[in-house]
Design a protein around this motif. Structure first.
Motif: not given
Length: 275
Positions: A146-171
């Motif tokens: 249940r926790v895995f499904k919640h993270n896959v549906e709600n948490v992890i999808p928001a992490l990828y654009p955040a990581i991309t933005t953070d890497k761009r900020t570092i650059a």
């Protein structure tokens, strides 16, 4: 009042570099008339820093230190995001394992109850108890999934654009820091070196960049040697453990060979007595 031609920050009248982005000011460009930092040799870059006063160096290095700290904070956030993804994959594996274990317990209990029921009247009760015990890993597995499904549906999808933005900020941060970093020797273009040199200037142990850089290189060399010694000690301990285990194994084999030899000798003695 002068302003930085790159970021627009306020500059002192005699400031050679912007304290916010590190860009060389118009005063420095007119006075020094030096080639591009990428084409400057090590001695010339060090000489240009040597012309700066202690206050100017502190301002420049403080700005770099703030940017390095910002990069470290963003990188820690990226590592935390990847760690969350890894933990979420672990939750999925744990959930499947618990469900599999629960299924095996239930199937084993059912099989035990069916096979043993004709001649063992307590088998159904034992099977029910085993099934009740098997419910525990099933509940744990369902919760993990249940926790895995919640993270896959709600948490992890928001992490990828955040990581991309953070890497761009570092650059972008590194891009703004590059003009100032290119003035430093290659051994000083990192956060630890910058913080150490800045501390030496602030506490008064160094009055110019060359002295502070020399102190950093001595400290870094000593730190690397200490780390090398610790690695050697750790490797020696591992080898000692391996040798001790090997010696114990050889002693055990020697005792076993002695025991077998004695058993064979006793068998021969018995045969000789019988004949």
């Amino acid at each position: 009042m002068m302003f930085c031609r790159h970021c627009g920050a306020n500059l002192l009248g005699d400031a050679m570099f912007c304290v916010k982005c590190g860009t060389r000011s118009a005063v420095a460009s007119d006075d020094l008339r030096e080639p591009s930092p990428t084409a400057m040799p090590h001695s010339v870059r060090t000489l240009s820093l040597g012309r700066m006063s202690s206050a100017q160096l502190i301002k420049l290095l403080t700005s770099l230190d703030e940017q390095f700290a910002r990069i470290d904070a963003i990188e820690n956030g990226i590592r935390s995001a990847y760690e969350l993804m890894r933990r979420n994959k672990t939750k999925y594996d744990i959930g499947l394992t618990c469900l599999l274990l629960s299924g095996l317990i239930g199937a084993g209990a059912l099989l035990y109850g069916i096979v043993c029921e004709p001649w063992n009247h307590q088998a159904p009760v034992s099977a029910l108890i085993a099934c009740a015990v098997g419910i525990i890993p099933m509940l744990v597995g369902l919760n993990q999934l249940r926790v895995f499904k919640h993270n896959v549906e709600n948490v992890i999808p928001a992490l990828y654009p955040a990581i991309t933005t953070d890497k761009r900020t570092i650059a972008n941060i590194r891009k703004h820091m590059r003009p100032a970093l290119l003035l430093l020797p290659a051994s000083c273009r990192n956060g630890k070196a910058n913080a150490y040199i800045l501390q030496m200037l602030i506490c008064g142990r160094a009055d110019d960049f060359n002295t502070a850089a020399s102190l950093w290189e001595e400290y870094d060399h000593r730190r690397r040697l200490e780390q090398l010694e610790r690695d050697k000690v750790q490797e020696t301990r591992k080898q000692t453990m391996v040798l001790a285990i090997s010696a114990l194994a050889q002693v055990s084999q020697a005792f076993e060979a002695k025991r077998q030899t004695r058993a064979l000798q006793d068998l021969r003695n018995d045969l000789n007595i019988r004949h």
